[in-house]
Design a protein around this motif. Structure first.
Motif, short mmCIF file in Angstrom:
data_model
loop_
_atom_site.label_atom_id
_atom_site.label_comp_id
_atom_site.label_asym_id
_atom_site.label_seq_id
_atom_site.Cartn_x
_atom_site.Cartn_y
_atom_site.Cartn_z
N ARG A 13 -56.28 -13.50 -20.56
CA ARG A 13 -55.74 -12.34 -21.28
C ARG A 13 -55.58 -11.16 -20.33
O ARG A 13 -56.34 -11.03 -19.37
N TYR A 14 -54.59 -10.33 -20.63
CA TYR A 14 -54.47 -9.02 -19.98
C TYR A 14 -54.57 -8.00 -21.11
O TYR A 14 -53.60 -7.84 -21.85
N GLY A 15 -55.71 -7.38 -21.31
CA GLY A 15 -55.87 -6.46 -22.44
C GLY A 15 -55.62 -7.21 -23.74
O GLY A 15 -56.25 -8.23 -24.01
N PRO A 38 -39.67 -19.72 -20.42
CA PRO A 38 -38.94 -18.46 -20.24
C PRO A 38 -39.80 -17.39 -19.57
O PRO A 38 -40.99 -17.60 -19.35
N ASN A 39 -39.20 -16.25 -19.29
CA ASN A 39 -39.95 -15.12 -18.72
C ASN A 39 -41.12 -14.80 -19.62
O ASN A 39 -41.00 -14.75 -20.84
N GLY A 40 -42.28 -14.59 -18.98
CA GLY A 40 -43.45 -14.17 -19.75
C GLY A 40 -44.16 -15.30 -20.47
O GLY A 40 -45.08 -15.06 -21.25
N ALA A 41 -43.78 -16.55 -20.20
CA ALA A 41 -44.41 -17.69 -20.90
C ALA A 41 -45.84 -17.93 -20.43
O ALA A 41 -46.62 -18.59 -21.12
N GLY A 42 -46.17 -17.45 -19.23
CA GLY A 42 -47.53 -17.64 -18.70
C GLY A 42 -47.60 -18.56 -17.49
O GLY A 42 -48.68 -18.97 -17.07
N LYS A 43 -46.45 -18.86 -16.89
CA LYS A 43 -46.41 -19.80 -15.76
C LYS A 43 -47.15 -19.24 -14.54
O LYS A 43 -48.02 -19.89 -13.97
N THR A 44 -46.78 -18.02 -14.16
CA THR A 44 -47.39 -17.42 -12.97
C THR A 44 -48.89 -17.22 -13.18
O THR A 44 -49.69 -17.49 -12.28
N THR A 45 -49.25 -16.77 -14.36
CA THR A 45 -50.68 -16.57 -14.64
C THR A 45 -51.44 -17.89 -14.48
O THR A 45 -52.52 -17.93 -13.89
N THR A 46 -50.85 -18.96 -14.99
CA THR A 46 -51.50 -20.28 -14.87
C THR A 46 -51.68 -20.66 -13.41
O THR A 46 -52.79 -21.03 -13.00
N LEU A 83 -46.07 -17.82 -3.11
CA LEU A 83 -46.07 -16.89 -4.25
C LEU A 83 -44.65 -16.48 -4.58
O LEU A 83 -43.75 -16.62 -3.76
N GLN A 84 -44.49 -15.94 -5.79
CA GLN A 84 -43.16 -15.48 -6.19
C GLN A 84 -42.75 -14.32 -5.28
O GLN A 84 -43.50 -13.36 -5.12
N GLY A 85 -41.59 -14.43 -4.66
CA GLY A 85 -41.09 -13.34 -3.81
C GLY A 85 -42.00 -13.06 -2.61
O GLY A 85 -42.61 -12.01 -2.52
N ASP A 155 -44.20 -21.16 -6.62
CA ASP A 155 -43.84 -20.34 -7.79
C ASP A 155 -42.37 -19.93 -7.68
O ASP A 155 -42.01 -19.10 -6.86
N GLU A 156 -41.55 -20.53 -8.51
CA GLU A 156 -40.11 -20.29 -8.52
C GLU A 156 -39.49 -20.35 -7.13
O GLU A 156 -38.90 -19.38 -6.66
N PRO A 157 -39.59 -21.51 -6.48
CA PRO A 157 -39.10 -21.60 -5.11
C PRO A 157 -37.61 -21.37 -4.97
O PRO A 157 -37.16 -20.99 -3.89
N THR A 187 -40.54 -23.12 -12.59
CA THR A 187 -39.10 -22.88 -12.53
C THR A 187 -38.56 -22.45 -13.88
O THR A 187 -39.15 -22.73 -14.92
N HIS A 188 -37.43 -21.74 -13.81
CA HIS A 188 -36.68 -21.41 -15.03
C HIS A 188 -35.56 -22.43 -15.24
O HIS A 188 -34.92 -22.43 -16.27
N TYR A 189 -35.31 -23.21 -14.19
CA TYR A 189 -34.09 -24.02 -14.19
C TYR A 189 -34.36 -25.44 -14.68
O TYR A 189 -35.06 -26.21 -14.05
P1 ATP Z 1 -41.85 -15.07 -15.22
O1 ATP Z 1 -40.99 -16.27 -15.39
O2 ATP Z 1 -41.15 -13.81 -15.64
O3 ATP Z 1 -42.52 -14.97 -13.91
P2 ATP Z 1 -44.25 -16.16 -16.38
O4 ATP Z 1 -44.01 -17.32 -17.27
O5 ATP Z 1 -44.68 -16.44 -15.00
O6 ATP Z 1 -43.00 -15.21 -16.36
P3 ATP Z 1 -46.54 -14.45 -16.54
O7 ATP Z 1 -46.09 -13.64 -15.37
O8 ATP Z 1 -47.69 -15.35 -16.36
O9 ATP Z 1 -45.34 -15.27 -17.14
O10 ATP Z 1 -46.82 -13.44 -17.74
C1 ATP Z 1 -47.35 -13.84 -18.99
C2 ATP Z 1 -47.58 -12.61 -19.85
O11 ATP Z 1 -48.62 -11.81 -19.29
C3 ATP Z 1 -46.38 -11.69 -19.97
O12 ATP Z 1 -46.39 -11.15 -21.27
C4 ATP Z 1 -46.64 -10.61 -18.95
O13 ATP Z 1 -46.02 -9.41 -19.31
C5 ATP Z 1 -48.15 -10.50 -18.98
N1 ATP Z 1 -48.72 -10.13 -17.66
C6 ATP Z 1 -48.57 -10.81 -16.51
N2 ATP Z 1 -49.25 -10.22 -15.51
C7 ATP Z 1 -49.84 -9.12 -16.05
C8 ATP Z 1 -50.70 -8.08 -15.54
N3 ATP Z 1 -51.07 -8.07 -14.26
N4 ATP Z 1 -51.09 -7.12 -16.40
C9 ATP Z 1 -50.73 -7.15 -17.70
N5 ATP Z 1 -49.93 -8.09 -18.25
C10 ATP Z 1 -49.49 -9.07 -17.44
#
Ligand code: ATP
Length: 305
Positions: A13-15, A38-46, A83-85, A155-157, A187-189
């Motif tokens: 969780r973030y907050g 999609p964007n924000g699905a949680g891929k990067t966090t995972t 890492l991404q970018g 991460d999104e190569p 990936t998004h693709y």
């Molecule tokens: P993208 O394809 O855009 O990279 P993603 O699938 O990798 O998206 P995450 O970056 O893991 O998704 O984000 C998942 C959720 O957590 C999103 O709602 C994002 O806004 C939120 N989030 C990610 N990092 C943080 C952070 N450091 N602080 C607060 N919220 C965050």
């Protein structure tokens, strides 16, 4: 098959935002596994949790038999991370950049071999800032390989690359598999995932909505063949769902997609409608089902490339 990554009920969780909501999955030795969504699905966090860059709020993670953490350096030495970018020191040349990273590890691959692998030998003396997007991404993958890792996390190569540069990177990633590496990539693709991945995991709102090989996911969700129908006028009020074999109708901006169990009969019916002047056909294509169709079915959204 040997399990390289094991994730059980991972929560982050973030907050107030639950970015990853209790997911469980495995990555097996020697496979390319895709993490899609999609964007924000949680891929990067995972992937950041797997890399030890973020501490989970709940759940259990094992990577190469170890628990990742910011201070688990023994594990980090066995991982290759892109890492991404990726940020580079832009004035250094390709060769200098690889040498700098190689110097960080007691055991590393030869820089000349890495440049060859990433098709960057000709660019060895070029400053990183002069590289194209595709060359930079290939350098980022070469850097992830410096320590000859057992597991690569990318991460999104191919984000933002043109189709040709993306293809070149795909071949690079496939050759990693040929070397016996395990690869987890985000990936998004959909097309990329279908081409590269042995198994894919589709995330949406922090939850797993599908997991399996692209072929399995397609077979599990579709008996139908998509027929793409381009019409001169989409506002004609024809009900395509009553045509023979049509199970589902999806309207796009300029076309309608009919998912049919008997495509030949459906096409015959379309041609009858056209002959009677009830529709004006511009184009008609029967195509195979793709992972994108599965994604659309499960999420109700299309990921546009
Ligand atoms: P993208 O394809 O855009 O990279 P993603 O699938 O990798 O998206 P995450 O970056 O893991 O998704 O984000 C998942 C959720 O957590 C999103 O709602 C994002 O806004 C939120 N989030 C990610 N990092 C943080 C952070 N450091 N602080 C607060 N919220 C965050």
């Amino acid at each position: 098959m040997e399990v390289v990554v094991s994730v059980e009920k991972l929560v982050k969780r973030y907050g107030d935002i639950t970015a990853v909501d209790g997911i469980s999955f495995e990555v097996r030795h020697g496979e390319i596994q895709g993490l899609l969504g999609p964007n924000g699905a949680g891929k990067t966090t995972t992937v950041e949790c797997l890399e030890g860059l973020r501490i989970p709020d709940a759940g259990r993670i094992e990577v190469l038999g170890e628990v990742p953490s910011p201070t688990n350096y023994a594990l980090k030495a066995r991982l290759g991370i892109q890492l991404q970018g990726t940020a580079f020191l832009s004035r250094l040349t390709v060769e200098e950049t690889l040498k700098l990273f190689a110097a960080l590890y007691p055991r590393h691959r030869r820089v000349s071999e890495l440049m060859e692998f990433a098709a960057l030998s000709e660019k060895r003396r070029a400053p990183v800032k002069s590289l194209s997007g595709g060359q930079r991404q290939r350098l980022a993958v070469a850097l992830a390989l410096v320590n000859d890792p057992e597991l690569l996390i990318l991460d999104e190569p191919t984000a933002g690359l043109d189709p040709q540069a993306r293809r070149a990177l795909w071949e690079l990633i496939i050759s990693l598999k040929g070397e016996g590496k395990t690869v987890l990539l985000t990936t998004h693709y959909m097309e990329e995932a279908e081409y590269l991945c042995d198994r894919v995991l589709i995330l949406d709102h922090g939850k797993i909505i599908a997991l399996g090989s692209p072929e399995d996911l397609i077979a599990r969700h579709f008996r139908e063949t998509p027929i793409e129908v381009e019409l001169a006028d989409v506002d004609i009020g024809v009900d395509f769902s009553v045509l023979p074999g049509v199970e589902r109708v999806v309207w796009e901006e300029e076309e309608v997609v009919l998912y049919s169990t008997t495509p030949v009969e459906t096409i015959q019916a379309l041609s009858t409608l056209s002959r009677r002047g009830e529709i004006e056909l511009r184009d008609l294509t029967m195509r195979r089902v793709s992972l994108e169709d599965v994604y659309l079915l499960l999420t109700g959204r299309r990921i546009r490339e």
